[in-house]
Design a protein around this motif. Structure first.
Motif, PDB file in Angstrom:
ATOM      1  N   ASP A   1       0.842  -1.191   0.000  1.00 15.27           N
ATOM      2  CA  ASP A   1       0.000   0.000   0.000  1.00 15.27           C
ATOM      3  C   ASP A   1       0.882   1.248   0.000  1.00 15.27           C
ATOM      4  O   ASP A   1       1.519   1.573   0.985  1.00 15.27           O
ATOM      5  CB  ASP A   1      -0.917  -0.001   1.225  1.00 15.27           C
ATOM      6  CG  ASP A   1      -1.804   1.220   1.263  1.00 15.27           C
ATOM      7  OD1 ASP A   1      -1.957   1.904   0.226  1.00 15.27           O
ATOM      8  OD2 ASP A   1      -2.364   1.503   2.338  1.00 15.27           O
ATOM      9  N   HIS A   2       0.904   1.934  -1.097  1.00 15.23           N
ATOM     10  CA  HIS A   2       1.716   3.147  -1.233  1.00 15.23           C
ATOM     11  C   HIS A   2       0.836   4.390  -1.331  1.00 15.23           C
ATOM     12  O   HIS A   2       1.293   5.439  -1.788  1.00 15.23           O
ATOM     13  CB  HIS A   2       2.591   3.045  -2.482  1.00 15.23           C
ATOM     14  CG  HIS A   2       3.501   1.872  -2.471  1.00 15.23           C
ATOM     15  ND1 HIS A   2       4.663   1.828  -1.736  1.00 15.23           N
ATOM     16  CD2 HIS A   2       3.410   0.669  -3.089  1.00 15.23           C
ATOM     17  CE1 HIS A   2       5.251   0.661  -1.914  1.00 15.23           C
ATOM     18  NE2 HIS A   2       4.517  -0.065  -2.717  1.00 15.23           N
TER      19      HIS A   2
ATOM     20  N   PRO B   1       2.632  11.357  -6.498  1.00 15.56           N
ATOM     21  CA  PRO B   1       2.365  10.157  -5.700  1.00 15.56           C
ATOM     22  C   PRO B   1       3.355   9.049  -6.041  1.00 15.56           C
ATOM     23  O   PRO B   1       4.217   9.203  -6.915  1.00 15.56           O
ATOM     24  CB  PRO B   1       0.946   9.776  -6.119  1.00 15.56           C
ATOM     25  CG  PRO B   1       0.822  10.295  -7.501  1.00 15.56           C
ATOM     26  CD  PRO B   1       1.638  11.550  -7.550  1.00 15.56           C
ATOM     27  N   TYR B   2       3.206   7.936  -5.373  1.00 15.41           N
ATOM     28  CA  TYR B   2       4.083   6.787  -5.585  1.00 15.41           C
ATOM     29  C   TYR B   2       4.193   6.413  -7.062  1.00 15.41           C
ATOM     30  O   TYR B   2       5.275   6.142  -7.554  1.00 15.41           O
ATOM     31  CB  TYR B   2       3.556   5.598  -4.775  1.00 15.41           C
ATOM     32  CG  TYR B   2       4.316   4.315  -5.018  1.00 15.41           C
ATOM     33  CD1 TYR B   2       5.551   4.113  -4.428  1.00 15.41           C
ATOM     34  CD2 TYR B   2       3.794   3.314  -5.839  1.00 15.41           C
ATOM     35  CE1 TYR B   2       6.256   2.939  -4.642  1.00 15.41           C
ATOM     36  CE2 TYR B   2       4.490   2.146  -6.056  1.00 15.41           C
ATOM     37  CZ  TYR B   2       5.726   1.962  -5.463  1.00 15.41           C
ATOM     38  OH  TYR B   2       6.414   0.805  -5.685  1.00 15.41           O
TER      39      TYR B   2
END
Length: 62
Positions: free
Chosen positions: A4-5, A20-21
Motif C-alpha cells: 500500500d503506497h 504520488p508513488y
C-alpha cells in the motif's frame, strides 16, 4: 513490506513537482514523505540536514 503506497509522496527534482508513488523513476525523486506538503519541502529539508551535518563537530574533520 506493505504494497500500500497510497500515503507516499515524492518530490521530483527534475520537474520540481510533488507526485504520488506512481510517478517518475526513483532516481529523480526524493521521498517518501507522508503528505504532499512534506514532499513540497523536500529541498528545504535537504538544506537543513546538510547545514546540520556541516556544523556537527563529530563529522568535522578539517
Amino acid at each position: 513490506m506493505s504494497d500500500d503506497h497510497s500515503n507516499e509522496w515524492y518530490y521530483n527534482v527534475k520537474t520540481g513537482k510533488v507526485e504520488p508513488y506512481q510517478g517518475d523513476k526513483a532516481g529523480d525523486r526524493l521521498g517518501p514523505y507522508n503528505s504532499p506538503e512534506e514532499a513540497a519541502r523536500a529541498l528545504e529539508k535537504v538544506q537543513e540536514r546538510n547545514e546540520a551535518w556541516d556544523n556537527d563537530p563529530k563529522w568535522n574533520d578539517d
